[in-house]
Design an enzyme around this catalytic site. Structure first.
Site, PDB file in Angstrom:
ATOM      1  N   GLY A  68       0.823  -1.207   0.000  1.00 16.42           N
ATOM      2  CA  GLY A  68       0.000   0.000   0.000  1.00 16.42           C
ATOM      3  C   GLY A  68       0.854   1.253   0.000  1.00 16.42           C
ATOM      4  O   GLY A  68       0.712   2.111  -0.839  1.00 16.42           O
ATOM      5  N   PHE A  69       1.737   1.369   1.004  1.00 18.56           N
ATOM      6  CA  PHE A  69       2.674   2.487   1.116  1.00 18.56           C
ATOM      7  C   PHE A  69       1.967   3.838   1.247  1.00 18.56           C
ATOM      8  O   PHE A  69       2.548   4.876   0.973  1.00 18.56           O
ATOM      9  CB  PHE A  69       3.637   2.521  -0.066  1.00 18.56           C
ATOM     10  N   ILE A 117      -0.324  -4.425   5.913  1.00 15.42           N
ATOM     11  CA  ILE A 117       0.031  -3.943   4.576  1.00 15.42           C
ATOM     12  C   ILE A 117       1.390  -4.496   4.130  1.00 15.42           C
ATOM     13  O   ILE A 117       2.029  -3.946   3.240  1.00 15.42           O
ATOM     14  CB  ILE A 117       0.008  -2.402   4.524  1.00 15.42           C
ATOM     15  N   ARG A 149      11.353  -0.468  21.750  1.00 16.42           N
ATOM     16  CA  ARG A 149      11.412  -1.919  21.934  1.00 16.42           C
ATOM     17  C   ARG A 149      11.155  -2.625  20.603  1.00 16.42           C
ATOM     18  O   ARG A 149      10.188  -2.309  19.905  1.00 16.42           O
ATOM     19  CB  ARG A 149      10.357  -2.329  22.954  1.00 16.42           C
ATOM     20  N   LEU A 195       9.875  -5.653  18.745  1.00 20.33           N
ATOM     21  CA  LEU A 195       9.010  -6.799  19.025  1.00 20.33           C
ATOM     22  C   LEU A 195       9.484  -8.061  18.319  1.00 20.33           C
ATOM     23  O   LEU A 195       9.386  -9.160  18.861  1.00 20.33           O
ATOM     24  CB  LEU A 195       7.571  -6.484  18.603  1.00 20.33           C
ATOM     25  N   ASN A 196       9.968  -7.885  17.085  1.00 23.20           N
ATOM     26  CA  ASN A 196      10.401  -9.028  16.284  1.00 23.20           C
ATOM     27  C   ASN A 196      11.558  -8.576  15.404  1.00 23.20           C
ATOM     28  O   ASN A 196      11.344  -7.859  14.423  1.00 23.20           O
ATOM     29  CB  ASN A 196       9.235  -9.542  15.434  1.00 23.20           C
ATOM     30  N   LYS A 253      13.241  -9.947  13.141  1.00 21.30           N
ATOM     31  CA  LYS A 253      13.192 -10.365  11.736  1.00 21.30           C
ATOM     32  C   LYS A 253      12.258  -9.468  10.924  1.00 21.30           C
ATOM     33  O   LYS A 253      12.651  -8.925   9.878  1.00 21.30           O
ATOM     34  CB  LYS A 253      12.746 -11.823  11.627  1.00 21.30           C
ATOM     35  N   THR A 254      11.022  -9.291  11.397  1.00 21.02           N
ATOM     36  CA  THR A 254      10.100  -8.423  10.661  1.00 21.02           C
ATOM     37  C   THR A 254      10.530  -6.965  10.754  1.00 21.02           C
ATOM     38  O   THR A 254      10.336  -6.189   9.812  1.00 21.02           O
ATOM     39  CB  THR A 254       8.660  -8.584  11.181  1.00 21.02           C
ATOM     40  N   GLU A 297       8.540   3.907   8.525  1.00 19.72           N
ATOM     41  CA  GLU A 297       9.032   5.089   7.821  1.00 19.72           C
ATOM     42  C   GLU A 297      10.451   5.508   8.191  1.00 19.72           C
ATOM     43  O   GLU A 297      11.148   6.110   7.371  1.00 19.72           O
ATOM     44  CB  GLU A 297       8.061   6.251   8.050  1.00 19.72           C
TER      45      GLU A 297
END
Length: 749
Positions: free
Chosen positions: A250-251, A476, A639, A641-642, A644-645, A716
Site C-alpha cells: 500500500g505504502f 500492509i 522496543r 518486538l520481532n 526479523k520483521t 518510515e
C-alpha cells in the site's frame, strides 16, 4: 512475561511470519481473488484531457455487445447521499473530496468518466475501448515550478492535528544568517512520485439477499471503506461488511478509498448482482501521489561549527479541490538547536488529483533537503559531517520546547559509524577511487514521529485453551499478523502456535487506518489490553475455586507463563489456563476492550524514532552511473518486538530510499497535463540488481512513555535518511552537489 527456566517469551524473538505459508502457497486471497456467485466485471474508462467538460459521451457501441450489462456515466449515475451532504473519509484533507461521475467537469487527466459492466472481464475491457467521449477543453496548469508565484497558505482543518503547520519564527534569522561566518543556501526539487504497490487496486462486491453487501476491498483500513460506502450510498452499517485480510502493498495509496470502490458498489446496487472492478497499472497513476515539491534551505554557523541560523521553506502541489499538506519543514527544529529559525510551507493548486500520503510523507521530502544542506554546511565549516551533527546535537524538540521521551541518536551515530568504518574516510571529494569508479561515503540523520492512536481488540480464550484475538486493522506487508500474535501470546503466557490473530474485517473491533508507523503501538496496545482483560476474568474464576491459592490475590500479583497463571512471588503456585476456562461453564472467556494514548503522560514529551544512515556509492567516472554498494542504518526505534520483521521493515525503507534518490520520478507532459511514464517499464523503481550490501542495527532503547509496549513504528524511519545520505555520498565521490532528485546520470556528466 515469565523468567522461569525453559519458558521463552516470544516478544523480541525473530519469529517468521505466521501468514507466510499462506502467502507463498497462494492460500492468501486478495481483493480481486474472492470467488462470489453471479459475478459481473467492471472496467473504468479514463478521461483523455486534464481540464474541461464532457460535451458528449457515446456508449451505444459498447451497449450493443451481447453480454454488456450497463455503462455508467455522469448522465445516468444514481442519485447519491454524498451529492447532497458533505462527506469526509478518515484521511481526507481540507476541501471537497473527488466525486466520481459527479458531472461533466474534468478535473484532471485520467479522471474516471465511465464504468462498463459485462459478464466477463475480457468483454468489459473490450467494450470500454468503444466508449467515445467529446470534450470542450480548457487551459490546464500542471507545472509546480512555473506556478510558484501562485503559492498560498494551506487551508486549516482537522488534518493539522496530525500534520502541524510550521512553528512560529524564533530569534532573528536574517541577522544571524547575514553575520554567520559559515553559511549555505540551496534550492531542492523533486518531481511527483507514485506508490506502485504490486497488487493493483480492486474491489469485489458480493450482492446478497435484501441488498446487503459483502465487500472485499484493497484498503489500508476497512473501517475507512465502510464509512465511505455507508455515507455515500446512505446504507445502514448493519447491511455492509468490508473485508481486507491481505494487501499486496500500500505504502499510503490505500489510506483513502479509491474510486474503484465507489464504482463497484454503485454497479452492484444498480444491477442487483455481484460486481468486481479492477484498475489497470496505468490507472494506478490516476489517484494520489507524492507531490512535486520545491524547497529552499539556508543554514548559518559560527566559526566553531555551532549552527545558529536555520531557514527552510517548501512549496508543494495540491489539487484544485483539496488542500493536501505534508510536514516538510518542521524537522530541522526538532533535530538541531539553532536559536534563529524561520520556516514556511505553502501550496500551489494545480489541475491534478489530490496528492496522497506516500511512505514517510513530508519527512523523506524535508529530510532529503535538510540533511544534504547540513552536509554542505559541515564541509564549509571544515568538519566531519558526523562530528558536525554531534556538535549540534540536542535532547530537546525546540519547535515545542519539549524533551524527547527517549532519544538514542548518539548511540546510532556511534554504532553505525563503527559498523560502516566511517573513521577511515578521506574527507576530500574525488579522493577515493577504484578502477574507473569514484567512491563516495555519505551519511545523514533520520527522524519520524512515534504516535499512538485509539483502537479496540477482542480476545477469546476458547474452551480448548487456544486464544483467538482480532481487530479491524490491516497488514500492509509490515508483519502485523505476526507481532500481534506475539503480543497476545506473551500477555497470557501461551506459545505462538496456540494463538490465532485475525484482522481486516469490519465485524471486528474498530481500528484506525494502518499508516503513519502507528499500527504496532496502536493495535498492539489494544491487543495487550484485551488479553489482560481476559487474564483478569481468569483471576476472578480462580478466586471462586474451592481452596484457591489465588483468594485475595490482586491483579498486579499474578503473571502468565507456560500456559499457566502464576503468583509472581512464587511461580510454582499456578493454575493452567485450561483449568481456568473449564470453570466458565463450558463457555469461552471473551473480552473486548480498547487502548487510548495516555495524553497526560505523553503531552510532556516529543515522541520520535531516530536513525543514522551511512552509505557508500560507486560512480562511474565516464558514464555517471551511480551504484549504492553498501549502506548501514542504525535505528533507535524503542522496543523491537520481532527483529526479523523489524529488519525487513528497515531494509524495505532503505531499498525505497535508493529508489527515490536515484530512480523514481513521475514524468508529467505539461502539454497534456498527464503522467506519461505510467507503467513499470518507464517508471523506474529499484530492482534486485540495484541492491547490494545493506545492514541494519537496532540500538537498544527503553521508552515507557510512548505506549504500554514501549514500541516505536519502523515503517518510515528506514527511508527518511537514505536519499540525503546517498546525495552526500555522491558529492563526496564527485565533488558535485545534486539538489534535484532523482540523481540520474545526466546530472553528473
Amino acid at each position: 512475561m515469565s523468567t522461569l527456566p525453559g519458558v521463552t517469551p516470544s516478544i523480541g524473538k525473530p519469529i517468521s511470519r505466521v501468514d507466510g505459508v499462506d502467502k507463498v502457497t497462494g492460500k492468501a486471497k486478495y481483493a480481486a481473488e474472492f470467488s462470489v456467485p453471479d459475478l459481473a466485471y467492471g472496467v473504468v474508462v479514463s478521461s483523455a484531457i486534464a481540464k474541461g467538460k464532457i460535451t458528449h459521451i457515446d456508449t451505444s457501441d459498447a451497449l450493443a455487445l451481447d453480454g454488456v450489462l450497463a455503462v455508467f456515466t455522469h448522465e445516468n449515475r444514481p442519485k447519491l447521499a454524498w451529492f447532497d451532504i458533505s462527506y469526509k473519509d478518515q484521511d481526507a484533507p481540507p476541501g471537497s473530496p473527488f466525486r466520481p461521475l459527479h458531472n461533466a467537469t474534468i478535473n484532471y487527466s485520467g479522471q474516471p468518466i465511465a464504468l462498463v459492466v459485462a459478464e466477463t472481464f475480457e468483454l468489459a475491457r473490450y467494450a470500454a475501448t468503444l466508449i467515445r467521449a467529446e470534450y470542450k477543453e480548457d487551459t490546464h496548469e500542471t507545472s509546480l515550478e512555473t506556478n510558484l508565484h501562485q503559492a498560498r497558505k494551506p487551508k486549516s482543518g482537522i488534518a493539522s492535528l496530525l500534520k502541524p503547520p510550521p512553528p512560529k519564527p524564533r530569534g532573528d534569522f536574517e541577522k544571524a544568517y547575514t553575520e554567520a561566518p559559515v553559511a549555505v543556501n540551496g534550492r531542492y526539487v523533486h518531481a511527483a512520485e507514485h506508490h506502485n504497490p504490486m497488487e493493483l487496486f480492486a474491489t469485489t462486491v458480493a450482492y446478497e439477499k435484501g441488498g446487503k453487501l459483502t465487500i472485499y476491498d484493497k484498503t489500508q483500513g476497512v473501517t475507512n471503506s465502510i464509512l465511505y460506502v455507508t455515507q455515500v450510498f446512505n446504507i445502514p452499517f448493519k447491511d455492509v461488511r468490508v473485508l481486507s485480510p491481505y494487501m499486496g502493498g500500500g505504502f499510503g495509496s490505500g489510506l483513502r478509498p479509491q474510486y474503484q470502490l465507489f464504482m463497484a458498489v454503485m454497479a452492484a446496487r444498480e444491477l442487483k448482482r455481484s460486481v468486481r472492478v479492477s484498475l489497470t497499472r496505468q490507472q494506478m497513476f490516476t489517484f494520489g501521489h507524492r507531490p512535486a515539491t520545491v524547497q529552499n534551505v539556508a543554514l548559518g554557523a559560527l566559526a566553531d561549527g555551532t549552527m545558529n541560523a536555520l531557514y527552510h521553506d517548501a512549496v508543494g502541489e495540491t489539487s484544485q479541490f483539496e488542500d493536501y499538506t505534508e510536514v516538510v519543514v518542521n524537522w530541522g527544529g526538532m533535530l538541531y538547536p539553532a536559536e534563529n529559525v524561520k520556516m514556511d510551507y505553502k501550496l500551489v493548486p494545480l489541475d491534478v488529483y489530490s496528492p496522497l500520503d506516500m511512505r514517510a510523507p513530508g519527512g523523506v521530502t524535508g529530510m532529503s533537503a535538510l540533511e544534504e544542506a547540513m552536509d554542505e554546511l559541515a564541509y564549509n565549516a571544515g568538519m566531519d559531517p558526523m562530528e558536525f551533527r554531534l556538535k549540534n546535537y540536542t535532547d530537546l524538540d525546540h519547535n515545542q520546547n519539549l524533551p524527547y521521551s527517549s532519544k538514542e541518536l548518539r548511540e546510532c551515530f556511534r554504532q553505525g559509524a563503527e559498523r560502516f568504518g566511517w573513521s577511515s574516510r578521506n574527507p576530500v571529494p574525488r579522493s577515493m577511487k577504484k578502477d574507473h569508479n569514484l567512491i563516495g561515503w555519505g551519511m545523514a540523520t533520520g527522524i519520524w514521529e512515534a504516535n499512538q492512536m485509539p483502537a479496540r481488540a477482542e480476545a477469546v480464550l476458547m474452551v480448548n485453551g487456544k486464544l483467538r484475538v482480532s481487530s479491524a486493522t490491516a497488514d500492509i506487508g509490515t508483519g502485523t499478523y505476526t507481532i500481534m500474535t506475539q503480543i497476545a501470546a506473551d500477555t497470557l503466557g501461551l506459545p505462538v502456535s496456540d494463538v490465532l490473530f485475525k484482522l481486516g474485517d469490519t465485524d471486528m473491533p474498530i481500528a484506525p487506518i494502518s499508516g503513519g508507523s502507528w499500527t504496532a503501538a496502536t493495535v498492539g496496545s489494544a491487543v495487550q489490553a484485551a488479553c489482560q482483560a481476559v487474564g483478569k476474568t481468569l483471576l476472578k474464576l480462580a478466586k471462586k475455586m474451592p481452596d484457591s491459592p489465588f483468594k485475595g490475590v490482586k491483579w498486579e500479583e499474578v503473571t502468565f507463563s507456560d500456559k499457566h497463571m502464576r503468583l509472581k512471588r512464587d511461580p510454582s503456585v499456578a493454575l493452567s489456563l485450561q483449568t481456568l476456562v473449564d470453570q466458565n461453564g463450558g463457555k469461552a472467556v471473551r473480552e473486548t476492550t480498547g487502548a487510548l494514548p495516555n495524553m497526560l503522560k505523553q503531552r510532556k514529551y516529543t515522541r520520535s524514532a531516530h536513525s543514522a544512515v551511512f552509505v557508500e556509492v560507486m560512480v562511474d567516472e565516464e558514464l555517471g552511473t551511480v551504484k549504492v554498494t553498501r549502506a548501514v542504518s542504525a535505528i533507535a526505534g524503542g522496543r523491537i518486538l520481532n527483529p526479523k520483521t523489524a529488519r525487513s521493515q528497515i531494509l524495505g525503507g532503505m531499498v525505497w530510499g535508493i529508489s527515490k534518490a536515484l530512480e523514481e520520478e513521475s514524468v508529467m507532459d505539461h502539454n497534456f497535463g498527464r503522467f506519461m511514464n505510467h507503467n513499470l517499464s518507464e517508471y523506474h523503481v529499484a530492482v534486485n540488481a540495484d541492491i547490494h550490501d545493506l545492514d541494519v542495527i537496532f540500538v537498544e532503547e527503553h521508552d515507557d512513555i510512548v505506549n504500554p509496549l514501549g514500541v516505536k513504528g519502523l515503517g518510515e524511519i528506514g527511508i527518511v535518511g537514505m536519499p540525503a545520505a546517498i546525495a552526500n555520498a555522491v558529492f563526496h565521490a564527485t565533488g558535485r552537489r545534486v539538489r534535484d532528485l532523482p540523481i540520474t546520470l545526466d546530472k553528473l556528466l
